[in-house]
Design a protein around this motif. Structure first.
Motif, mmCIF file in Angstrom:
data_model
loop_
_atom_site.group_PDB
_atom_site.id
_atom_site.type_symbol
_atom_site.label_atom_id
_atom_site.label_comp_id
_atom_site.label_asym_id
_atom_site.label_seq_id
_atom_site.Cartn_x
_atom_site.Cartn_y
_atom_site.Cartn_z
ATOM 1 N N THR A 4 0.831 -1.204 0.000
ATOM 2 C CA THR A 4 0.000 0.000 0.000
ATOM 3 C C THR A 4 0.863 1.250 0.000
ATOM 4 O O THR A 4 0.606 2.193 -0.753
ATOM 5 C CB THR A 4 -0.940 -0.002 1.232
ATOM 6 O OG1 THR A 4 -1.749 -1.173 1.187
ATOM 7 C CG2 THR A 4 -1.826 1.233 1.242
ATOM 8 N N GLN A 5 1.889 1.268 0.827
ATOM 9 C CA GLN A 5 2.791 2.416 0.879
ATOM 10 C C GLN A 5 3.521 2.610 -0.442
ATOM 11 O O GLN A 5 3.673 3.734 -0.912
ATOM 12 C CB GLN A 5 3.808 2.257 2.006
ATOM 13 C CG GLN A 5 3.221 2.390 3.394
ATOM 14 C CD GLN A 5 4.220 2.012 4.460
ATOM 15 O OE1 GLN A 5 4.866 0.972 4.384
ATOM 16 N NE2 GLN A 5 4.345 2.854 5.468
ATOM 17 N N GLY A 56 5.411 15.063 2.557
ATOM 18 C CA GLY A 56 4.655 14.045 1.836
ATOM 19 C C GLY A 56 5.223 12.655 2.054
ATOM 20 O O GLY A 56 4.484 11.698 2.291
ATOM 21 N N LEU A 57 6.543 12.536 1.988
ATOM 22 C CA LEU A 57 7.172 11.251 2.255
ATOM 23 C C LEU A 57 6.896 10.787 3.676
ATOM 24 O O LEU A 57 6.591 9.617 3.913
ATOM 25 C CB LEU A 57 8.680 11.335 2.012
ATOM 26 C CG LEU A 57 9.123 11.370 0.570
ATOM 27 C CD1 LEU A 57 10.618 11.641 0.485
ATOM 28 C CD2 LEU A 57 8.792 10.069 -0.136
ATOM 29 N N LYS A 58 6.999 11.686 4.620
ATOM 30 C CA LYS A 58 6.736 11.338 6.015
ATOM 31 C C LYS A 58 5.299 10.863 6.184
ATOM 32 O O LYS A 58 5.045 9.858 6.844
ATOM 33 C CB LYS A 58 7.005 12.523 6.928
ATOM 34 C CG LYS A 58 6.782 12.215 8.394
ATOM 35 C CD LYS A 58 7.044 13.437 9.245
ATOM 36 C CE LYS A 58 6.933 13.165 10.725
ATOM 37 N NZ LYS A 58 5.788 12.429 11.171
ATOM 38 N N ARG A 59 4.341 11.557 5.572
ATOM 39 C CA ARG A 59 2.929 11.179 5.673
ATOM 40 C C ARG A 59 2.720 9.758 5.157
ATOM 41 O O ARG A 59 2.045 8.947 5.787
ATOM 42 C CB ARG A 59 2.067 12.166 4.883
ATOM 43 C CG ARG A 59 0.577 11.860 4.932
ATOM 44 C CD ARG A 59 -0.228 12.797 4.048
ATOM 45 N NE ARG A 59 0.218 12.822 2.662
ATOM 46 C CZ ARG A 59 -0.088 11.891 1.754
ATOM 47 N NH1 ARG A 59 -0.833 10.873 2.074
ATOM 48 N NH2 ARG A 59 0.349 11.995 0.521
ATOM 49 N N LYS A 63 2.113 5.969 7.674
ATOM 50 C CA LYS A 63 0.835 5.252 7.652
ATOM 51 C C LYS A 63 1.036 3.816 8.107
ATOM 52 O O LYS A 63 1.984 3.154 7.713
ATOM 53 C CB LYS A 63 0.221 5.266 6.261
ATOM 54 C CG LYS A 63 -0.404 6.582 5.927
ATOM 55 C CD LYS A 63 -1.222 6.459 4.681
ATOM 56 C CE LYS A 63 -1.958 7.775 4.464
ATOM 57 N NZ LYS A 63 -2.823 7.700 3.309
ATOM 58 N N LYS A 64 0.129 3.368 8.897
ATOM 59 C CA LYS A 64 0.149 1.976 9.357
ATOM 60 C C LYS A 64 -0.811 1.165 8.469
ATOM 61 O O LYS A 64 -1.768 1.691 7.930
ATOM 62 C CB LYS A 64 -0.312 1.906 10.804
ATOM 63 C CG LYS A 64 0.506 2.777 11.723
ATOM 64 C CD LYS A 64 1.009 1.985 12.863
ATOM 65 C CE LYS A 64 1.656 2.848 13.898
ATOM 66 N NZ LYS A 64 3.009 3.148 13.716
ATOM 67 N N VAL A 65 -0.528 -0.082 8.347
ATOM 68 C CA VAL A 65 -1.368 -0.970 7.553
ATOM 69 C C VAL A 65 -2.709 -1.136 8.267
ATOM 70 O O VAL A 65 -2.764 -1.413 9.461
ATOM 71 C CB VAL A 65 -0.706 -2.357 7.373
ATOM 72 C CG1 VAL A 65 -1.627 -3.287 6.607
ATOM 73 C CG2 VAL A 65 0.630 -2.225 6.687
#
Length: 67
Positions: A4-5, A56-59, A63-65
């Motif tokens: 997803t990431q 943006g990269l940090k966001r 994110k957690k699955v």
């Protein structure tokens, strides 16, 4: 990174920067800025672009699955 990431990162790069090479340019600039930031070294827009990329990269990476 999970699937997803990776998908979201790929979409984000393509939507916001067009190519990974353009993103790479701004990331290289970010590294340079860490060493040489002083008044007049960079245009304000260049600094803002780098901050936007890093946020943006940090966001995406934070994110957690969803289970």
């Amino acid at each position: 990174m999970n699937e997803t990431q990776i998908t979201e990162l790929t979409d984000w790069v393509n939507d916001c920067y067009g190519t990974p090479e353009i993103l790479g340019h701004y990331l290289d600039l970010a590294v340079e800025m860490l060493f040489y930031v002083k008044l007049g070294s960079f245009e304000q827009q260049e600094i803002q672009n780098v901050v936007t990329i890093l946020r943006g990269l940090k966001r995406i990476l934070d994110k957690k699955v969803q289970v």
